[in-house]
Design a protein around this motif. Structure first.
Motif, mmCIF file in Angstrom:
data_model
loop_
_atom_site.group_PDB
_atom_site.id
_atom_site.type_symbol
_atom_site.label_atom_id
_atom_site.label_comp_id
_atom_site.label_asym_id
_atom_site.label_seq_id
_atom_site.Cartn_x
_atom_site.Cartn_y
_atom_site.Cartn_z
ATOM 1 N N VAL B 265 3.880 -0.440 -4.915
ATOM 2 C CA VAL B 265 2.548 0.822 -4.559
ATOM 3 C C VAL B 265 3.142 1.512 -3.240
ATOM 4 O O VAL B 265 3.016 2.795 -3.511
ATOM 5 C CB VAL B 265 1.364 0.073 -4.508
ATOM 6 N N ASN B 269 4.220 5.311 -3.180
ATOM 7 C CA ASN B 269 3.360 6.190 -2.438
ATOM 8 C C ASN B 269 4.162 7.152 -1.531
ATOM 9 O O ASN B 269 3.812 8.194 -1.033
ATOM 10 C CB ASN B 269 2.228 5.383 -1.853
ATOM 11 N N PHE B 353 1.265 4.923 -12.734
ATOM 12 C CA PHE B 353 1.239 5.143 -11.408
ATOM 13 C C PHE B 353 1.726 6.367 -10.799
ATOM 14 O O PHE B 353 0.946 7.076 -10.162
ATOM 15 C CB PHE B 353 1.721 4.052 -10.756
ATOM 16 N N GLU B 357 -0.338 9.758 -9.204
ATOM 17 C CA GLU B 357 0.006 10.061 -7.981
ATOM 18 C C GLU B 357 0.330 11.566 -7.865
ATOM 19 O O GLU B 357 -0.374 12.266 -7.007
ATOM 20 C CB GLU B 357 1.397 9.557 -7.292
#
Lengths: 226, 821
Positions: B265, B269, B353, B357
């Protein structure tokens, strides 16, 4: 024909609790085929006025009528359509996309407007004298060359009005004069309406009319002969 | 179509214009994909290995019928099976198997002996063999290699005082059940020499069921037949049992999996601020030209689609390579197959994911004016995390005091809170350093620029968090690896007895007296030992069953001669109580099943004691959850008397002779002499393949985390390059730039070291409780020096990655860099 009209227009910026007035009680008309120069000292509100006239920013107070409609009534899609088809922009720092070539930078505007005529890109690059550099990247060009590419890009959809924010601000005198001559040709030969912000009195002579801003107010509005 | 092709070209150009940066991004995505697959697929891969091992061991054998070690019956007759039940099988093979002392030349060793007809062995191992005469034997390749035996050599088997000599006829490559240390002889002559009778006698029957036959039906038929009621029929490959074993093994890695997910993650990120700097400008220009948000977003999504089309297959392939090559290296023959649903899940999570984002950050940008974002080349800045730091600290304190949830949820909440604390503390520490440096008397490049970056540059802060979580990941991974590799030996060191003579169905005190008189012993104690028992209890309102490998009852005062355990609870008093049945459980077993002192459980022990209720007296502090102690031996209840079936033996000196003599004497009565040290070594060898395999996977994860740390530093370099160029143009020398960067790296490394040690310490403490999510529990411990040592590996990787950073900073072409931006 009136293309842009400001009526009792005010513009201020909010920074936290502090409200900073930038434009005060502006009343102004821009006619078709005007070459309007906006001049004034630094911080007088020239660029802000340009952005409000072009619809990039909305006024805090008063009215701005752009192409027969109040700017406040345009929704985002309508403003996008106007920028695509009716308005062209030229900036002091060119605002070219570093990852795209000269040709692709001009093509970008055509693609956004869903234009079909690729030959227009070639015509404009030839017109601004950049046809031989079409496969170069912006960082491989001089300032003057980059600005000519930006001009070509602003013209690709044959806009009614061109807004130019200090297009010569980053250039030497020779390049600056070349750019101004180009803009003058666009006004004279191609009947474009141009609104130009400049801090240089030397470039005002290219305009058919100029206004002077001091502390956010118009203190002079004169017609010129070139 | 023209517009789409243009946007596609734009997206490709965004990637290819900066090949170094794009490679770093791609590598990050690939590693994230690999780690994702590790976390999602590990359980299934282990299941395949366990299942395949079970299948390879039994080949065509579906069912076995053999004696219940907890009953008296030892020998069965297969006549009825062959005459009345043959419609159910392709074949049934009745074997007589036992463990024998063997001597060859001057060497003595203990080996498994199979006996049956040659045809039976051929059926069981699905392999053609040579003919075998009564005085000939087959041996496995393993046995031959171990004791340097060849065809034609003589070996002697000992049992019931009889010596039987054989000539090795054939050495057979290990196959199915005929593997490891095993000898095969003809059953007819062997049984005749032991019992004076043959025909249909054996102690285990192997069945190959017909395709349309349900094993459960056959098991019921055999159980209902009074002739076989005292024997145990069971399937050879039990998917449920395999699944339970797999879950237990992979539960040990729950902590690792959780941290790895956090790493993924944070790493993903951290990509976005780096890439968004360019995209901001592009989006601003596109909007000014009249393009709508969809146009801009599509370029961005196409860019990530291209990355994804490269990263996903490469990530899946790399993960597959690691899983399959790792298996090959340790000798696991199972072909590893990724199940499509798990890969789809891993890819799905990955895409979701990244998509989230992209869209989230895009929406943030749409809130700003197009002109502003077209000019904005600044780095993104951090937000203050002081509220998060104080809030999560307060919550952690409350959590540690009140433990409001069930144990595993407490552990999860603690881990999340500690991560929040160390992340926000790292931000706070950087801000503090930045503030202090900015106030320096003599301004320097560091105080004006470096400190400001440390204070508020989101890219730097994200980089620190990635280094932090990766370092913690390395520490947790290595702690788990160390635990798995040393657990068996740690358990073994607690078993201090020498031998257990077990399986004594006809125990008589004379046996103990004979052995005492014959051999020099430190101690010999009668005991009751039941193997493969079951414990029934109530778990959260529902009936639950837990298999227990060893149920042992030995006079409590003598336990310490054979087991070095610490006990929790009033164990000494309760295990000497002669009225109330008590048991003592391993603490790990109690934790898994939420059992406490005073709870009652029901044990299935033997044919004589099918069920019996016990009260939990206390706990043993051990990770070996296969053993239970009881006071059954001393209970005065008549029903539980005369149950002695084992003798625990400690010899005076380690003397192989005693072992050999006892085996010679008692093996053919099917008493089984367990040498405790060898038992543990045997268990370790059985699981060594899996342990080695998991070690490779764990070390691959650690390697990936180290690469992530290095990669991440390179991403920071690409983000900061233009700023360094501008400073160089202003006159900053390479030397001064290096000095500034060294200050930065040491400050950050110190913060990583400090916070990682604290974080790792708390997380290691909760690893056992996290396993409860897999209904498993082991106590994993690590000392502070051990944690510091493991954290240092990540910190060193971080410092070395900045070495690459420094080298690259030295070769920046300032003017070219400025022109680009």
């Amino acid at each position: 024909m009136i293309l842009i009209e400001c009526r009792n227009m005010n513009k201020s910026y909010q920074n936290g609790q502090i409200e900073t007035p930038v434009l005060k009680d502006i009343n102004l008309v821009v006619n078709d085929n005007d070459f309007l120069g906006i001049t004034g000292p630094s911080g007088s509100g020239k660029t802000t006025l340009l952005y409000v006239l072009s619809g990039l920013e909305k006024p805090s107070d008063g009215e701005v009528i752009l192409l027969n409609q109040n700017v406040a009534q345009y929704n985002n899609q309508q403003m996008s359509n106007i920028r695509k088809n009716q308005i062209g922009f030229i900036f002091q720092f060119y605002n070219l996309i570093p990852n795209l070539t000269v040709r692709e930078n001009v093509m970008l505007a055509l693609v956004i407007a869903k234009g079909k005529d690729d030959s227009r890109v070639d015509q404009l690059l030839t017109m601004v004298g950049m046809a031989d550099y079409q496969n170069r990247y912006p960082n491989e060009l001089s300032g003057g060359m980059q600005q000519r590419v930006a001009i070509a890009r602003s013209l690709v959809n044959d806009p009614k009005i061109i807004f130019a924010d200090e297009p010569t601000g980053n250039l030497d005198t020779i390049n600056g004069n070349e750019i101004m001559n180009l803009l003058h040709r666009l006004h004279d030969e191609h009947k474009k309406t141009i609104v130009l912000v400049t801090h240089s009195d030397d470039y005002i002579k290219y305009c058919s009319r100029f206004i002077k801003l001091v502390d956010g107010k118009i203190v002079k509005d004169e017609v010129l002969s070139f | 179509m023209k517009s789409f092709l243009f946007r596609l070209r734009f997206a490709i150009r965004n990637i290819t214009k900066y090949p170094g940066r794009s490679l770093v991004v791609l590598l990050t995505l690939i590693l994230s994909m690999v780690l994702f697959i590790f976390v999602i697929c590990m359980n299934n891969v282990l299941y395949q290995i366990f299942y395949n091992n079970a299948q390879e061991q039994y080949i065509n054998v579906d069912l076995t019928l053999t004696y219940d070690s907890n009953s008296d019956a030892r020998i069965l007759s297969s006549r009825k099976i062959e005459e009345e039940y043959d419609e159910y099988f392709n074949f049934s093979a009745c074997f007589f198997n036992y463990y024998s002392l063997v001597s060859a030349d001057e060497t003595n060793f203990y080996s498994q002996v199979f006996s049956a007809s040659v045809n039976d062995l051929e059926n069981v191992i699905d392999y053609d063999l040579e003919t075998l005469f009564a005085t000939e034997a087959f041996i496995t390749e393993t046995l031959a290699g171990k004791y340097m035996l060849s065809v034609g050599d003589k070996i002697t088997l000992y049992a019931r005082g009889i010596e039987l000599e054989y000539t090795i006829k054939q050495i057979v490559a290990d196959r199915g059940l005929f593997a490891d240390d095993t000898i095969f002889v003809r059953k007819k002559e062997l049984i005749e020499s032991f019992y004076g009778t043959t025909t249909y006698i054996g102690n285990i029957v192997y069945f190959d069921l017909k395709d349309n036959i349900n094993p459960s039906d056959v098991i019921s038929i055999l159980n209902d037949d009074s002739e076989y009621a005292d024997f145990v029929a069971a399937t050879t490959v039990n998917p449920d049992k395999i699944s339970a074993s797999t879950t237990n093994v992979s539960s040990v890695y729950i902590g690792v999996g959780l941290i790895v997910l956090f790493v993924i993650v944070f790493v993903l990120n951290s990509l976005f601020p780096l890439l968004f700097k360019d995209f901001r400008q592009q989006m601003g220009v596109i909007q000014i030209l009249g393009g709508n948000h969809r146009f801009s977003l599509s370029i961005w999504l196409l860019q990530f689609l291209i990355f994804g089309l490269l990263a996903i297959p490469l990530g899946v392939s790399l993960a597959y390579l690691l899983f399959s090559k790792g298996a090959e290296v340790v000798g696991i023959a199972t072909p590893i197959v990724f199940q499509i649903e798990y890969i789809a899940m891993a890819i799905g999570f990955f895409i979701i994911f990244i998509g989230f984002e992209v869209v989230y950050r895009f929406i943030q940008l749409t809130r700003r004016s197009s002109v502003a974002i077209s000019y904005d080349r600044r780095h993104q800045t951090t937000k203050s995390m002081r509220i998060v730091l104080s809030g999560s600290t307060i919550l952690l304190i409350m959590q540690l005091i009140f433990h409001p949830f069930a144990e595993q949820y407490n552990a999860l909440v603690t881990v999340i809170l500690i991560l929040m604390i160390i992340f926000s503390f790292s931000d706070f520490a950087l801000e503090l350093v930045g503030c202090i440096a900015k106030k320096a008397h003599k301004p320097s490049a560091f105080s004006l620029f470096g400190a400001k970056n440390l204070h508020e540059n989101l890219t730097i802060h994200n980089s620190l968090k990635v280094a932090l979580i990766s370092t913690i990941g390395i520490a947790i991974t290595l702690t788990t690896w160390f635990f798995v590799n040393t657990e068996t030996e740690a358990n073994a060191s607690r078993v201090i007895g020498d031998y257990i003579l077990t399986n004594i169905v006809d125990y008589d005190e004379d046996l103990k007296n004979d052995i005492t008189e014959t051999y020099a012993l430190n101690s010999i104690d009668e005991a009751i030992v039941y193997q493969s028992t079951a414990m029934h209890f109530v778990y959260r309102g529902e009936e639950r069953r837990e298999n227990i490998s060893f149920f042992i009852s030995i006079p409590f005062g003598n336990i310490d001669s054979y087991f070095d355990f610490q006990y929790e609870g009033d164990v000494a008093n309760k295990l000497t109580n002669t009225d109330i049945p008590y048991i003592v459980l391993p603490k790990t077993l109690a934790k898994m099943n939420e059992l406490e002192i005073g709870d009652q459980v029901t044990m299935e022990l033997s044919r004589e004691i099918p069920t019996m209720t016990f009260t939990i007296a206390g706990f043993i502090d051990t990770n070996f959850d296969e053993i239970i102690f009881s006071n059954l031996y001393i209970l005065e209840d008549n029903a539980t008397s005369d149950l002695t079936n084992s003798l625990f033996i400690n010899t005076i000196a380690s003397d192989e002779t005693i072992k050999i003599e006892i085996i010679k004497q008692y093996a053919a009565r099917m008493y089984y002499l367990v040498e405790c040290a060898e038992l543990i070594a045997g268990i370790k060898e059985q699981i060594s393949e899996i342990t080695d395999y998991l070690s490779i996977l764990i070390l691959a994860i650690s390697g990936a985390l180290i690469i992530i740390i290095i990669n991440n530093s390179l991403m920071v370099f690409y983000a900061m390059k233009s700023d360094y160029a501008k400073m160089m143009v202003l006159g900053l020398s390479n030397h001064e730039l290096m000095k500034q960067l060294l200050w930065e790296v040491f400050i950050m490394a110190f913060i990583v070291l400090l916070t990682s040690v604290v974080g790792a310490f708390f997380i290691v403490d909760n690893l056992g409780a996290l396993m409860l999510f897999g209904k498993y529990y082991k106590m994993i411990e690590a000392t502070i020096p051990e944690i510091v040592g493991r954290v240092l590996l990540g910190v060193i990787a971080f410092i070395l990655s900045y070495g690459i950073y420094l080298v690259k900073s030295n070769s920046i072409e300032a003017i070219a860099e400025i022109k680009r931006f």
